[in-house]
Design a protein around this motif. Sequence first.
Motif, PDB file in Angstrom:
ATOM      1  N   ARG A   1       1.413  10.224  -5.332  1.00 50.32           N
ATOM      2  CA  ARG A   1       2.796  10.472  -5.791  1.00 50.32           C
ATOM      3  C   ARG A   1       2.778  11.470  -6.942  1.00 50.32           C
ATOM      4  NH1 ARG A   1       2.283   5.021  -4.713  1.00 50.32           N
ATOM      5  NH2 ARG A   1       1.536   4.700  -6.814  1.00 50.32           N
TER       6      ARG A   1
ATOM      7  N   ILE B   1       0.836  -1.204   0.000  1.00 49.57           N
ATOM      8  CA  ILE B   1       0.000   0.000   0.000  1.00 49.57           C
ATOM      9  C   ILE B   1       0.871   1.253   0.000  1.00 49.57           C
ATOM     10  CG2 ILE B   1      -1.897   1.202   1.154  1.00 49.57           C
ATOM     11  CD1 ILE B   1      -2.535  -1.726   0.265  1.00 49.57           C
ATOM     12  N   GLY B   2       0.703   2.071  -1.037  1.00 45.12           N
ATOM     13  CA  GLY B   2       1.455   3.315  -1.142  1.00 45.12           C
ATOM     14  C   GLY B   2       0.573   4.529  -0.901  1.00 45.12           C
ATOM     15  N   THR B   3      -0.270   4.827  -1.900  1.00 46.76           N
ATOM     16  CA  THR B   3      -1.071   6.046  -1.903  1.00 46.76           C
ATOM     17  C   THR B   3      -1.883   6.243  -0.626  1.00 46.76           C
ATOM     18  OG1 THR B   3      -1.275   5.721  -4.287  1.00 46.76           O
ATOM     19  CG2 THR B   3      -2.760   7.312  -3.280  1.00 46.76           C
TER      20      THR B   3
HETATM   21  C1  LIG Z   1       3.468   1.602  -6.418  1.00 48.16           C
HETATM   22  C2  LIG Z   1       3.224   0.173  -6.174  1.00 48.16           C
HETATM   23  C3  LIG Z   1       2.332  -0.257  -5.177  1.00 48.16           C
HETATM   24  C4  LIG Z   1       1.495   0.703  -4.344  1.00 48.16           C
HETATM   25  O1  LIG Z   1       0.427   1.183  -5.113  1.00 48.16           O
HETATM   26  P1  LIG Z   1      -0.672   2.171  -4.500  1.00 48.16           P
HETATM   27  O2  LIG Z   1      -1.762   2.142  -5.505  1.00 48.16           O
HETATM   28  O3  LIG Z   1      -0.026   3.520  -4.366  1.00 48.16           O
HETATM   29  O4  LIG Z   1      -1.108   1.627  -3.188  1.00 48.16           O
HETATM   30  C5  LIG Z   1       2.212  -1.614  -4.962  1.00 48.16           C
HETATM   31  N1  LIG Z   1       2.912  -2.521  -5.677  1.00 48.16           N
HETATM   32  C6  LIG Z   1       3.774  -2.144  -6.633  1.00 48.16           C
HETATM   33  C7  LIG Z   1       4.520  -3.187  -7.389  1.00 48.16           C
HETATM   34  C8  LIG Z   1       3.946  -0.801  -6.917  1.00 48.16           C
HETATM   35  O5  LIG Z   1       4.797  -0.446  -7.895  1.00 48.16           O
END
Ligand SMILES: *Cc1c(COP(=O)(O)O)cnc(C)c1O
Length: 212
Positions: A211, A203-205
């Motif tokens: 970003r 989980i990033g966003t």
């Molecule tokens: C960027 C990324 C994520 C996170 O994605 P979000 O939609 O920002 O949660 C997860 N897995 C991989 C391989 C990514 O490149």
Amino acid sequence: MIKDNLARVQARINKVNHTQTVTLIAVSKTKSASDIQQAIDAGQRHFGENYLQEALDKIQTLKNSKVCWHFIGPIQSNKTKQIAQNFDWVHSIDRLKIAKRLNEQRPDNRGKLNVLLQINIDNEPTKSGFFPEEIDEVIMQIKSLSKLSLKGFMCIPNPDNSRISFTKMAEIGERYPNLDMLSMGMSHDLELAIQNGATFVRIGTDIFGKRD
Ligand SMILES: *Cc1c(COP(=O)(O)O)cnc(C)c1O
């Protein structure tokens, strides 16, 4: 705030019915070491990075923190040495050549490198990852690499049909009971991934914000 976002994501995970252990990986690509520090202060331990150079800078800055680093991005051959030296997990093994190089370059004092096979689950010609029919052969080859510990599978499905893709990943997981880690699910589809057996969600966003 990052702390509140982490709590919200953890609450979403907890809300899904599941029996497996689910580990939250905070995907910190493009985000600063101080953002990561905030997450660490909130109790987060697992972080995922896609780009080697910026990851190395952050790993160096945070070297006194107890962090488990996951490499989740595409891997060029000339990057394997530093990945083998600096990461605890690699989710994106998509070619045998990469696995062999990581095996040769893993330092003796770091223990085995945990790896997952990236699966091209939608059979998309433009995407990386092994095709499902290649898995048996690849597993055999990787098992002979003594510095790698093969733990399971990872996918980045086409968002339009992630439900079907996650189901297919669950079937692959069931075929290999000893490889019981499944890395799948991102901000928008973590619930669906957990319902299908995900043990790592990336989980990033929803933790660090959008970003650039
Ligand atoms: C960027 C990324 C994520 C996170 O994605 P979000 O939609 O920002 O949660 C997860 N897995 C991989 C391989 C990514 O490149």
